[in-house]
Design a protein around this motif. Structure first.
Motif, mmCIF file in Angstrom:
data_model
loop_
_atom_site.group_PDB
_atom_site.id
_atom_site.type_symbol
_atom_site.label_atom_id
_atom_site.label_comp_id
_atom_site.label_asym_id
_atom_site.label_seq_id
_atom_site.Cartn_x
_atom_site.Cartn_y
_atom_site.Cartn_z
ATOM 1 N N PRO A 112 0.802 -1.236 0.000
ATOM 2 C CA PRO A 112 0.000 0.000 0.000
ATOM 3 C C PRO A 112 0.832 1.281 0.000
ATOM 4 C CG PRO A 112 -0.815 -1.532 1.666
ATOM 5 C CD PRO A 112 0.425 -2.137 1.089
ATOM 6 N N GLU A 113 1.893 1.297 0.793
ATOM 7 C CA GLU A 113 2.701 2.521 0.858
ATOM 8 C C GLU A 113 3.389 2.801 -0.470
ATOM 9 O OE1 GLU A 113 2.909 5.191 2.981
ATOM 10 O OE2 GLU A 113 1.127 4.093 3.571
ATOM 11 N N ARG A 114 3.867 1.741 -1.118
ATOM 12 C CA ARG A 114 4.520 1.942 -2.428
ATOM 13 C C ARG A 114 3.503 2.446 -3.443
ATOM 14 N NH1 ARG A 114 7.554 -2.175 -5.540
ATOM 15 N NH2 ARG A 114 7.919 -0.399 -6.901
ATOM 16 N N LYS A 115 2.302 1.891 -3.384
ATOM 17 C CA LYS A 115 1.253 2.368 -4.294
ATOM 18 C C LYS A 115 1.052 3.862 -4.122
ATOM 19 C CE LYS A 115 -2.232 -1.305 -4.648
ATOM 20 N NZ LYS A 115 -3.577 -1.620 -4.176
ATOM 21 N N ARG A 116 0.890 4.270 -2.862
ATOM 22 C CA ARG A 116 0.644 5.687 -2.583
ATOM 23 C C ARG A 116 1.792 6.554 -3.088
ATOM 24 N NH1 ARG A 116 -2.861 7.551 1.442
ATOM 25 N NH2 ARG A 116 -4.294 5.988 2.231
ATOM 26 N N LYS A 117 3.025 6.086 -2.847
ATOM 27 C CA LYS A 117 4.189 6.896 -3.259
ATOM 28 C C LYS A 117 4.251 7.025 -4.770
ATOM 29 C CE LYS A 117 7.065 7.029 0.695
ATOM 30 N NZ LYS A 117 6.929 5.879 1.600
ATOM 31 N N ILE A 118 4.014 5.911 -5.467
ATOM 32 C CA ILE A 118 4.075 5.940 -6.934
ATOM 33 C C ILE A 118 3.005 6.888 -7.476
ATOM 34 C CG2 ILE A 118 3.681 4.553 -9.034
ATOM 35 C CD1 ILE A 118 4.987 2.185 -7.471
ATOM 36 N N ILE A 119 1.813 6.798 -6.896
ATOM 37 C CA ILE A 119 0.718 7.659 -7.383
ATOM 38 C C ILE A 119 1.058 9.134 -7.146
ATOM 39 C CG2 ILE A 119 -1.714 8.287 -7.033
ATOM 40 C CD1 ILE A 119 -2.175 5.241 -6.450
ATOM 41 N N GLY A 120 1.589 9.432 -5.960
ATOM 42 C CA GLY A 120 1.980 10.818 -5.642
ATOM 43 C C GLY A 120 3.026 11.327 -6.616
ATOM 44 N N ALA A 121 4.029 10.497 -6.868
ATOM 45 C CA ALA A 121 5.134 10.924 -7.739
ATOM 46 C C ALA A 121 4.649 11.084 -9.178
ATOM 47 C CB ALA A 121 6.273 9.907 -7.666
ATOM 48 N N ASP A 122 3.822 10.148 -9.647
ATOM 49 C CA ASP A 122 3.301 10.248 -11.017
ATOM 50 C C ASP A 122 2.438 11.489 -11.191
ATOM 51 O OD1 ASP A 122 4.568 8.061 -11.927
ATOM 52 O OD2 ASP A 122 2.804 6.773 -12.143
ATOM 53 N N PHE A 123 1.671 11.769 -10.156
ATOM 54 C CA PHE A 123 0.786 12.935 -10.204
ATOM 55 C C PHE A 123 1.615 14.199 -10.451
ATOM 56 C CE2 PHE A 123 -1.898 16.269 -8.692
ATOM 57 C CZ PHE A 123 -3.177 15.845 -9.032
ATOM 58 N N ILE A 124 2.688 14.320 -9.690
ATOM 59 C CA ILE A 124 3.539 15.511 -9.824
ATOM 60 C C ILE A 124 4.208 15.540 -11.192
ATOM 61 C CG2 ILE A 124 5.683 16.534 -8.941
ATOM 62 C CD1 ILE A 124 4.630 16.010 -6.151
ATOM 63 N N LYS A 125 4.647 14.348 -11.627
ATOM 64 C CA LYS A 125 5.309 14.264 -12.941
ATOM 65 C C LYS A 125 4.363 14.753 -14.051
ATOM 66 C CE LYS A 125 6.584 10.016 -14.306
ATOM 67 N NZ LYS A 125 7.332 8.781 -14.265
ATOM 68 N N VAL A 126 3.133 14.269 -14.027
ATOM 69 C CA VAL A 126 2.177 14.633 -15.083
ATOM 70 C C VAL A 126 1.809 16.115 -14.983
ATOM 71 C CG1 VAL A 126 -0.133 14.207 -16.027
ATOM 72 C CG2 VAL A 126 1.234 12.293 -15.167
ATOM 73 N N PHE A 127 1.562 16.552 -13.753
ATOM 74 C CA PHE A 127 1.179 17.951 -13.578
ATOM 75 C C PHE A 127 2.281 18.873 -14.096
ATOM 76 C CE2 PHE A 127 0.917 21.971 -11.426
ATOM 77 C CZ PHE A 127 -0.414 22.295 -11.599
ATOM 78 N N LYS A 128 3.506 18.516 -13.753
ATOM 79 C CA LYS A 128 4.646 19.346 -14.137
ATOM 80 C C LYS A 128 4.783 19.412 -15.655
ATOM 81 C CE LYS A 128 9.390 19.446 -12.922
ATOM 82 N NZ LYS A 128 10.459 18.789 -12.205
ATOM 83 N N ALA A 129 4.650 18.258 -16.276
ATOM 84 C CA ALA A 129 4.784 18.217 -17.747
ATOM 85 C C ALA A 129 3.716 19.103 -18.390
ATOM 86 C CB ALA A 129 4.646 16.773 -18.235
ATOM 87 N N GLU A 130 2.492 19.035 -17.882
ATOM 88 C CA GLU A 130 1.415 19.856 -18.454
ATOM 89 C C GLU A 130 1.667 21.339 -18.194
ATOM 90 O OE1 GLU A 130 -0.869 18.867 -20.461
ATOM 91 O OE2 GLU A 130 -0.365 16.736 -20.242
ATOM 92 N N ALA A 131 2.123 21.644 -16.987
ATOM 93 C CA ALA A 131 2.361 23.046 -16.629
ATOM 94 C C ALA A 131 3.456 23.637 -17.511
ATOM 95 C CB ALA A 131 2.737 23.153 -15.164
ATOM 96 N N LEU A 132 4.506 22.849 -17.754
ATOM 97 C CA LEU A 132 5.607 23.358 -18.575
ATOM 98 C C LEU A 132 5.140 23.630 -20.002
ATOM 99 C CD1 LEU A 132 8.569 21.255 -17.131
ATOM 100 C CD2 LEU A 132 8.093 23.697 -16.787
#
Ligand code: XMP
Length: 511
Positions: A291-311
């Motif tokens: 569960p913790e790894r799932k949460r971490k991966i989702i958090g990190a992916d979220f930031i990755k996608v958001f950042k790419a869109e923002a840029l």
């Protein structure tokens, strides 16, 4: 903002409650640290000042003290518990360790039922929690209430409008606490005309002023209540100079992404970027069961996608987010009503994206006030009154590894549960309810066929604060309907079980 009460926080566990109670009387209130300098307090033009409780002893060397100038502002002051003891101590009274610590509901006799205690019963039950107490009032003050062991349970100086109560009027265990708060606001001359509609107008004007004629704003829309209300408010202020990025991880509930896109395309037509990133999330989560790894991966992916869109969007001037008051107070950053404050670390995102200033238009509001504001702005009722939903979404309601099929099972069964709870009229009584796809498969029979399929658990809780919770007693007839519909309508489910565990020891979510 017309009327305002400033609350100085001495570290008491109920300080936020004081702010809430004042706002419930339709007077705006803000919490400042006890150390706020007198010029800041004066500049806020308060109609009155409340000094909170706190764990310290005023007799200690390093006791927290406010600037004694608060007593000379010319506005009423109310000290609560530690705040009363500090007032007595600073103004020449005597504070002593009590012979007996008072804790819990205590019967308090009201000796003068005018002014601060107007309209109170001769005696009532009030919440006490103190080791020290005022043994002698300062000059100009008189005791106006007492308890069996506390000679000065409340005091007043009518000439200078300075008051103290040893009990906690802000907690619901104090029978007539609200009357004390309302009386104090009356003594402050407050009309009590603070409304959400008025607040919205002020907030919109503040955003316009902060962003300027041409400024642009980027907001991370999560689909939750706070970011949706922030987006609606900023849209009202600057229209399509607001760009929202909505990262759809593919783990939202049934119909939820569509609703968010619809609202922010039609009702509040912001520039909306919807990043459908579910493939990336599934790829990165493949085979992950912890569960913790799932949460971490989702958090990190979220930031990755958001950042790419923002840029991709190029440079926007401000970064907005739906931080609410409890977060601000808890992080010790309550510094007044400013809608903008300089850099604040939100997962490092604004900084990484080159933003130095944040817009946080909800930073002075409590959750229920955010909801009231959302309604005043015209957001749909069911979006505003949504139950809490974890950031990682349905991904943490599928036990074990994730596949689109499993997420779909939990999404469909969750929709059935929500529908049935609503049609049974239970949706306001049960604070959170959802289904979980357990990791268990079991044998069943359907027609003449043996099945070996998934087990869905129903989780429904009642709670005040989500820190502790009880399992909700859903009537068995309703449970039966839910269960029958799930096994009939959702493929690959042949068993439904009911989670009857309190928190603690279980948590509300299963992962
Ligand atoms: P637990 O499972 O810890 O949940 O008893 C308490 C409350 O918090 C919600 N929750 C979350 N909310 N991000 C959120 O915004 C999260 O990662 C998260 N995890 C749990 C949960 O739904 C419940 O209301």
């Amino acid at each position: 903002m017309a009327e305002k009460i400033i609350i100085l926080d001495f570290g008491g566990q109920y300080t936020q409650l004081i702010a809430r109670r004042v706002r419930e009387c339709h007077v705006y209130s803000e919490v400042l640290p006890y150390s706020a300098d007198i010029e800041t307090i004066r500049a806020a033009k308060p109609a009155g000042v409340i000094l909170s409780g706190g764990p310290a002893s005023v007799l200690a060397e390093d006791a927290p003290r406010c600037d004694a100038g608060v007593y000379g502002l010319g506005v009423p002051v109310l000290g609560i518990c530690y705040g009363m003891q500090l007032t007595a101590h600073l103004l020449g009274g005597r504070v002593e360790r009590a012979a007996q610590r008072e804790y819990g509901r205590v019967r308090v006799t009201m000796d003068d039922r005018t002014g601060l205690l107007a309209g109170m019963s001769p005696a009532s039950s009030n919440w006490m929690s103190h080791t020290y107490q005022v043994a002698q009032c300062p000059p100009g003050f008189r005791p106006i209430a007492h308890s069996e062991t506390c000679p000065v349970a409340a005091m007043a100086n009518d000439a200078s409008h300075i008051y103290g109560v040893q009990f906690h009027p802000e907690v619901t265990h104090s029978d007539e606490g609200r009357t004390v708060i309302q009386n104090f606001l009356n003594l402050c001359g407050c009309a009590g005309d603070w409304t959400m509609a008025a607040y919205a107008q002020t907030a919109i004007a503040n955003i316009r002023e902060a962003v300027g004629e041409a400024g642009t704003v980027l907001l991370a829309l999560s689909g939750g209540v706070d970011s949706s209300v922030a987006a609606a408010l900023i849209y009202r202020a600057i229209g399509d100079r607001l760009t929202c990025v909505y990262v759809d991880h593919g783990f939202m509930r049934k119909g939820e992404s569509e609703q968010v896109v619809d609202v922010f395309t039609n009702t509040f037509p912001v520039r909306l970027v919807r990043a459908d990133a579910s493939e990336l999330f599934y790829a990165d989560l493949a085979g992950v069961t912890d569960p913790e790894r799932k949460r971490k991966i989702i958090g990190a992916d979220f930031i990755k996608v958001f950042k790419a869109e923002a840029l991709k969007l190029g440079k926007l001037d401000y970064f907005a987010q739906g931080t609410i008051y409890p977060d601000v107070i808890e992080s010790g950053q309550a510094t007044g009503a400013a809608v903008i404050k300089s850099h604040h670390n939100v997962g490092g995102l604004p900084k990484e994206l080159g933003f130095t200033e944040l817009i946080e238009p909800l930073r002075m509001l409590f959750k229920d006030e955010v909801r009231a504001l959302g309604e005043a702005l015209g957001l749909p009722h069911d979006l505003i009154w949504r139950q809490p939903f974890p950031g990682p979404g349905l991904a943490i309601r599928v036990i074990g590894d994730l596949t689109p099929e499993k997420v779909n099972i939990v999404r469909e069964s969750d929709a059935i549960l929500r529908e049935e709870i609503k049609s049974a009229g239970l949706d306001s009584e049960i604070h959170q309810y959802f289904t979980v796809l357990t990791g268990v498969r079991s044998v069943g029979v359907m027609g003449d066929e043996r099945t070996y399929d998934y087990t869905i658990a129903l989780r429904a809780v009642t709670t005040d604060d989500f820190m502790t919770a009880d399992w909700a007693r859903i009537p068995y007839d309703v449970v039966r309907t839910i269960s029958a519909r799930i096994v009939n309508e959702v493929p690959h489910v042949n068993r439904v079980v009911l989670d009857v565990t309190t928190k603690p020891p279980a948590s509300i979510e299963w992962e």
